[in-house]
Design a protein around this motif. Structure first.
Motif, PDB file in Angstrom:
ATOM      1  N   ARG A  47      -2.114  -4.851  12.678  1.00 26.16           N
ATOM      2  CA  ARG A  47      -1.638  -3.848  11.725  1.00 26.16           C
ATOM      3  C   ARG A  47      -1.003  -4.568  10.543  1.00 26.16           C
ATOM      4  N   LEU A  48      -1.472  -4.238   9.353  1.00 23.32           N
ATOM      5  CA  LEU A  48      -0.986  -4.901   8.151  1.00 23.32           C
ATOM      6  C   LEU A  48       0.063  -4.073   7.419  1.00 23.32           C
ATOM      7  N   LEU A  49      -0.060  -2.733   7.495  1.00 23.82           N
ATOM      8  CA  LEU A  49       0.834  -1.825   6.773  1.00 23.82           C
ATOM      9  C   LEU A  49       1.373  -0.756   7.711  1.00 23.82           C
ATOM     10  N   GLN A  50       2.642  -0.496   7.589  1.00 22.99           N
ATOM     11  CA  GLN A  50       3.223   0.693   8.206  1.00 22.99           C
ATOM     12  C   GLN A  50       3.193   1.802   7.152  1.00 22.99           C
ATOM     13  N   ARG A  51       2.576   2.927   7.535  1.00 23.92           N
ATOM     14  CA  ARG A  51       2.359   3.993   6.569  1.00 23.92           C
ATOM     15  C   ARG A  51       3.198   5.219   6.946  1.00 23.92           C
ATOM     16  N   THR A  52       3.765   5.860   5.947  1.00 20.38           N
ATOM     17  CA  THR A  52       4.332   7.207   6.095  1.00 20.38           C
ATOM     18  C   THR A  52       3.793   8.010   4.936  1.00 20.38           C
ATOM     19  N   THR A  53       4.090   9.252   4.910  1.00 22.99           N
ATOM     20  CA  THR A  53       3.592  10.094   3.817  1.00 22.99           C
ATOM     21  C   THR A  53       4.229   9.725   2.492  1.00 22.99           C
ATOM     22  N   ARG A  54       5.368   9.014   2.537  1.00 24.00           N
ATOM     23  CA  ARG A  54       6.083   8.732   1.291  1.00 24.00           C
ATOM     24  C   ARG A  54       6.049   7.256   0.879  1.00 24.00           C
ATOM     25  N   ARG A  55       5.847   6.360   1.811  1.00 21.30           N
ATOM     26  CA  ARG A  55       5.931   4.946   1.442  1.00 21.30           C
ATOM     27  C   ARG A  55       5.095   4.073   2.379  1.00 21.30           C
ATOM     28  N   LEU A  56       4.883   2.841   1.891  1.00 21.96           N
ATOM     29  CA  LEU A  56       4.170   1.816   2.659  1.00 21.96           C
ATOM     30  C   LEU A  56       5.105   0.628   2.860  1.00 21.96           C
ATOM     31  N   ARG A  57       4.943  -0.012   3.986  1.00 17.29           N
ATOM     32  CA  ARG A  57       5.740  -1.206   4.226  1.00 17.29           C
ATOM     33  C   ARG A  57       4.879  -2.239   4.945  1.00 17.29           C
ATOM     34  N   LEU A  58       4.936  -3.491   4.451  1.00 19.05           N
ATOM     35  CA  LEU A  58       4.191  -4.568   5.088  1.00 19.05           C
ATOM     36  C   LEU A  58       4.779  -4.902   6.456  1.00 19.05           C
ATOM     37  N   THR A  59       3.916  -5.110   7.407  1.00 17.10           N
ATOM     38  CA  THR A  59       4.367  -5.656   8.679  1.00 17.10           C
ATOM     39  C   THR A  59       4.573  -7.159   8.505  1.00 17.10           C
ATOM     40  N   GLU A  60       5.143  -7.791   9.517  1.00 18.33           N
ATOM     41  CA  GLU A  60       5.326  -9.243   9.444  1.00 18.33           C
ATOM     42  C   GLU A  60       3.977  -9.940   9.348  1.00 18.33           C
ATOM     43  N   VAL A  61       3.020  -9.480  10.151  1.00 19.75           N
ATOM     44  CA  VAL A  61       1.667 -10.046  10.083  1.00 19.75           C
ATOM     45  C   VAL A  61       1.060  -9.776   8.718  1.00 19.75           C
ATOM     46  N   GLY A  62       1.247  -8.553   8.211  1.00 22.25           N
ATOM     47  CA  GLY A  62       0.708  -8.189   6.910  1.00 22.25           C
ATOM     48  C   GLY A  62       1.259  -9.045   5.792  1.00 22.25           C
ATOM     49  N   SER A  63       2.549  -9.398   5.882  1.00 18.93           N
ATOM     50  CA  SER A  63       3.165 -10.221   4.851  1.00 18.93           C
ATOM     51  C   SER A  63       2.544 -11.614   4.826  1.00 18.93           C
ATOM     52  N   TYR A  65      -0.412 -12.417   6.027  1.00 15.72           N
ATOM     53  CA  TYR A  65      -1.822 -12.276   5.655  1.00 15.72           C
ATOM     54  C   TYR A  65      -1.971 -12.078   4.150  1.00 15.72           C
ATOM     55  N   LEU A  66      -1.063 -11.322   3.535  1.00 13.74           N
ATOM     56  CA  LEU A  66      -1.109 -11.084   2.098  1.00 13.74           C
ATOM     57  C   LEU A  66      -0.987 -12.399   1.331  1.00 13.74           C
ATOM     58  N   GLU A  67      -0.122 -13.279   1.781  1.00  6.20           N
ATOM     59  CA  GLU A  67       0.059 -14.561   1.103  1.00  6.20           C
ATOM     60  C   GLU A  67      -1.228 -15.377   1.133  1.00  6.20           C
ATOM     61  N   ARG A  68      -1.878 -15.395   2.303  1.00  8.97           N
ATOM     62  CA  ARG A  68      -3.144 -16.136   2.411  1.00  8.97           C
ATOM     63  C   ARG A  68      -4.240 -15.464   1.608  1.00  8.97           C
ATOM     64  N   CYS A  69      -4.225 -14.115   1.606  1.00  7.83           N
ATOM     65  CA  CYS A  69      -5.216 -13.382   0.805  1.00  7.83           C
ATOM     66  C   CYS A  69      -5.127 -13.775  -0.665  1.00  7.83           C
ATOM     67  N   ARG A  70      -3.896 -13.834  -1.175  1.00 10.89           N
ATOM     68  CA  ARG A  70      -3.723 -14.170  -2.591  1.00 10.89           C
ATOM     69  C   ARG A  70      -4.270 -15.571  -2.880  1.00 10.89           C
ATOM     70  N   GLN A  71      -4.016 -16.521  -1.985  1.00 13.64           N
ATOM     71  CA  GLN A  71      -4.526 -17.869  -2.177  1.00 13.64           C
ATOM     72  C   GLN A  71      -6.058 -17.877  -2.215  1.00 13.64           C
ATOM     73  N   ILE A  72      -6.646 -17.162  -1.237  1.00 18.93           N
ATOM     74  CA  ILE A  72      -8.112 -17.134  -1.148  1.00 18.93           C
ATOM     75  C   ILE A  72      -8.714 -16.439  -2.367  1.00 18.93           C
ATOM     76  N   LEU A  73      -8.159 -15.306  -2.753  1.00 14.52           N
ATOM     77  CA  LEU A  73      -8.701 -14.557  -3.888  1.00 14.52           C
ATOM     78  C   LEU A  73      -8.567 -15.335  -5.188  1.00 14.52           C
ATOM     79  N   ASN A  74      -7.466 -16.071  -5.331  1.00 23.41           N
ATOM     80  CA  ASN A  74      -7.314 -16.907  -6.523  1.00 23.41           C
ATOM     81  C   ASN A  74      -8.349 -18.023  -6.560  1.00 23.41           C
ATOM     82  N   GLU A  75      -8.617 -18.609  -5.381  1.00 21.10           N
ATOM     83  CA  GLU A  75      -9.646 -19.651  -5.302  1.00 21.10           C
ATOM     84  C   GLU A  75     -11.016 -19.087  -5.664  1.00 21.10           C
ATOM     85  N   ILE A  76     -11.299 -17.891  -5.181  1.00 23.41           N
ATOM     86  CA  ILE A  76     -12.589 -17.258  -5.492  1.00 23.41           C
ATOM     87  C   ILE A  76     -12.700 -16.988  -6.989  1.00 23.41           C
ATOM     88  N   GLU A  77     -11.636 -16.491  -7.590  1.00 21.70           N
ATOM     89  CA  GLU A  77     -11.653 -16.230  -9.031  1.00 21.70           C
ATOM     90  C   GLU A  77     -11.862 -17.517  -9.821  1.00 21.70           C
TER      91      GLU A  77
END
Length: 311
Positions: A47-63, A65-77
């Motif tokens: 699980r990457l995001l905890q969702r409610t009807t009003r807000r989103l919050r990153l899980t520890e795993v999601g946080s 994963y997001l950091e690695r995603c940014r690195q990978i996406l920047n490399e691709i760009e």
């Protein structure tokens, strides 16, 4: 599922703060954005995001994963930008193969001048008497000499034409005399240069009739520069490409004999895989040589056709 697309959507959701805001930026529906994030979580079994009807919050795993995603996406760009700009800016390693004589006499000196113009290009030049497979050997450009090229899907740029002439050292001619006719060659030591195109044949056009001369067994070699050295040492009469002969003439090591004859006329070609999406380093290298080599050939021809260098 397109993992990279899902990663982009996930990062955009976090940056935008909601599925709806991310959908507007990405020009997707909110349902599509939600589905892509859910598919990514299913793919990862996390699980990457905890969702409610009003807000989103990153899980520890999601946080993490997001950091690695940014690195990978920047490399691709960065990779996409570099690849899409390869046809604009010459840079990187340029792998070149040439037959030995052409490479040593012309391409190596011209490579130095090219690299002054395009300092971000690094030339990796291989010289041999054998023709590689351009694709299988990973070459960018292959230079060859041929009477005519076989049919292929390669692009072939004609850079110029050259031919071979008969040469001997002044010391050899002083001892053995100057040949004035093809029959006189029977009284001389004729050295064998194993040519990658023509073999070691000496076939003359004698008043419209082809005439082959039998060569002796005194010396044979497969590199023109080595043959020029052997002939300069007085071993006998040799046949040299004009680009090698011209230098030896100017140095006073050899002179031309039987000047009414020239043999082994062929074209000099640059071969590369395709004109489509042509890398800038290949395009500029070939264009540079198309400007420089014809003049170099003309200079060589002026020397070998100059009576000052004839016996």
């Amino acid at each position: 599922m397109d993992v990279f697309q899902a990663m982009r959507v996930f990062a955009r959701v976090v940056d935008s703060g909601s599925f709806t805001a991310a959908a507007q930026v990405l020009d997707l529906s909110t349902a599509q954005v939600s589905r892509l994030v859910s598919e990514l979580e299913s793919h990862l079994q996390a699980r990457l995001l905890q969702r409610t009807t009003r807000r989103l919050r990153l899980t520890e795993v999601g946080s993490r994963y997001l950091e690695r995603c940014r690195q990978i996406l920047n490399e691709i760009e960065d990779a996409n930008a570099e690849a899409s700009g390869a046809h604009l800016m010459p840079r990187g390693r340029l792998k070149v193969h040439s037959i030995t004589g052409l490479g040593t006499q012309l391409l190596a000196p011209l490579a130095a001048r090219y690299c002054e113009l395009f300092p971000e290009v690094h030339i990796d030049m291989t010289l041999s008497q054998f023709h590689p497979d351009l694709i299988d050997d990973g070459q960018d450009v292959v230079f060859t000499m041929a009477r005519e090229l076989p049919d292929s899907e390669l692009v072939a740029q004609l850079l110029g034409c050259n031919y071979s002439v008969l040469c001997a050292a002044p010391s050899y001619l002083e001892q053995w005399g100057i040949p004035h006719t093809l029959d006189d060659l029977a009284e001389h030591r004729c050295l064998r240069l194993i040519d990658p195109v023509f073999g070691d044949s000496w076939t003359f056009n004698d008043n419209g009739v082809e005439r082959a001369i039998s060569l002796g067994e005194t010396f044979q070699v497969n590199v023109a520069e080595a043959m020029a050295q052997a002939a300069a040492a007085g071993m006998g009469i040799c046949l040299l490409p004009d680009l090698v002969a011209a230098k030896a003439f100017q140095q006073g090591k050899l002179v031309r004999v039987l000047v009414e004859h020239r043999l082994h006329e062929r074209g000099v070609y640059a071969l590369y895989p395709s004109r489509r999406f042509l890398d800038a380093k290949v395009r500029t290298w070939v264009e540079f040589l198309k400007e420089q080599i014809p003049q170099a050939f003309a200079n060589n021809r002026a020397v070998v056709e100059n009576p000052a260098y004839w016996a």
